[in-house]
Design an enzyme around this catalytic site. Structure first.
Site, mmCIF file in Angstrom:
data_model
loop_
_atom_site.group_PDB
_atom_site.id
_atom_site.type_symbol
_atom_site.label_atom_id
_atom_site.label_comp_id
_atom_site.label_asym_id
_atom_site.label_seq_id
_atom_site.Cartn_x
_atom_site.Cartn_y
_atom_site.Cartn_z
ATOM 1 N N ASP A 20 -5.303 10.131 9.238
ATOM 2 C CA ASP A 20 -4.016 9.606 9.669
ATOM 3 C C ASP A 20 -3.583 10.210 10.991
ATOM 4 O O ASP A 20 -3.818 11.387 11.272
ATOM 5 C CB ASP A 20 -2.946 9.884 8.608
ATOM 6 C CG ASP A 20 -3.227 9.145 7.318
ATOM 7 O OD1 ASP A 20 -3.529 7.937 7.408
ATOM 8 O OD2 ASP A 20 -3.154 9.753 6.234
ATOM 9 N N GLU B 23 0.863 -1.179 0.000
ATOM 10 C CA GLU B 23 0.000 0.000 0.000
ATOM 11 C C GLU B 23 0.900 1.229 0.000
ATOM 12 O O GLU B 23 1.717 1.412 0.901
ATOM 13 C CB GLU B 23 -0.921 0.020 1.225
ATOM 14 C CG GLU B 23 -2.113 -0.897 1.097
ATOM 15 C CD GLU B 23 -3.133 -0.704 2.208
ATOM 16 O OE1 GLU B 23 -2.885 0.112 3.124
ATOM 17 O OE2 GLU B 23 -4.173 -1.374 2.172
#
Length: 279
Positions: free
Chosen positions: A60, A49
């Protein structure tokens, strides 16, 4: 058959689970990205990824936010990320690469240009964090025209209606976020993960990867007992962040190899819902 489907088919036949590391494109610096991607594969990664740097990565945690900031200091753009994948493909034609990021850079390039360029460079799947499945029909159409897997997130709080929508749109695998909050969170409740996955498997026919909160081999092994894939991001980014530049590849290899060994030590029993006919 796509690279992702081929991979999960082989893993199922061999009664193994996938290891999916996440790294941010351009961190620690652009010139190290392709060697780092190859190092991940050599250490046992099944899928990579690759995060697209973005200035406002709302999903995040601090570790990956800092990673994105470092990449942006090198002026890494979406075009640069695609070029990195293309260079990686020059010597690796089999390892699936999934781009993970936010809508703004994709929309700035345009769906048609982005999906065509992604296909040409060898991208296998795309996960856009801020695209809810209810609003993604057009986006998914563009991806599927290029045989690129649309990948979606599910979480402990995802309503059933959204689960059904993801089940109808997603290809490749589904990424189950095992914790509430942002990436890098701690305190993974494996009992809760097991219960949630049992419920999802009655609706999701493709492999399910679990991420968030996986920081060591013991946790990776425990998650591999439950899921089809183990996704590790923040822990790898931390290793990149704290390693001297000359030691990044060696240290990341050591970490990912330890995760690979732990995952392979998990029970070989295949996950209940994933059948070769679904791949």
């Amino acid at each position: 058959m796509s690279r992702i489907s081929t991979l999960f088919g082989k893993l199922l036949q061999n009664r193994r689970k996938a290891l999916i590391p996440f790294i941010t494109a351009g961190d620690p610096e652009p010139g190290m990205m392709v060697p780092l991607m190859h190092e991940l594969v050599q250490a046992g990664a099944d899928v990579i990824e690759l995060g697209v740097p973005f200035s406002d990565p709302m999903a995040d945690g601090p570790t990956i936010q800092r990673s994105s900031e470092r990449a942006l200091k090198h002026r890494v753009s979406l075009q640069d990320v695609l070029a990195m994948v293309g260079e990686f493909r020059e010597s690796d034609s089999s390892t699936p690469v999934v781009l993970m990021g936010y809508a703004n850079p994709v929309e700035a390039m345009g769906y048609d240009a982005f999906t065509a360029r992604s296909k040409a460079c060898g991208v296998d799947g795309v996960l856009i964090v801020d695209y809810p499945p209810e609003e993604s029909v057009k986006w998914v159409e563009y991806l599927k025209r290029q045989n690129i897997a649309p990948i979606f997130l599910l979480s402990p709080t995802t309503p059933q209606q959204r689960v059904e929508r993801v089940a109808s749109l997603a290809e490749g695998y589904v990424y189950y976020v095992s914790l509430k909050g942002v990436t890098g969170s701690l305190h993974l409740d494996l009992h809760d993960v097991a219960e949630k996955l049992d419920g999802l498997r009655s609706r999701i026919s493709i492999p399910i990867g679990v991420g968030f909160g996986i920081r060591d081999g013991a946790t990776a092994r425990a998650v591999a007992e439950l899921a089809d894939a183990v996704v590790v991001g923040s822990r790898i980014i931390e290793e990149i962040e704290r390693s001297p530049k000359a030691e990044v590849l060696t240290n990341v290899h050591r970490l990912v190899k330890s995760l690979r060994i732990a995952i392979d030590a998990a029970s070989p029993a295949p996950s209940a819902a994933v059948k070769l006919t679904h791949l």
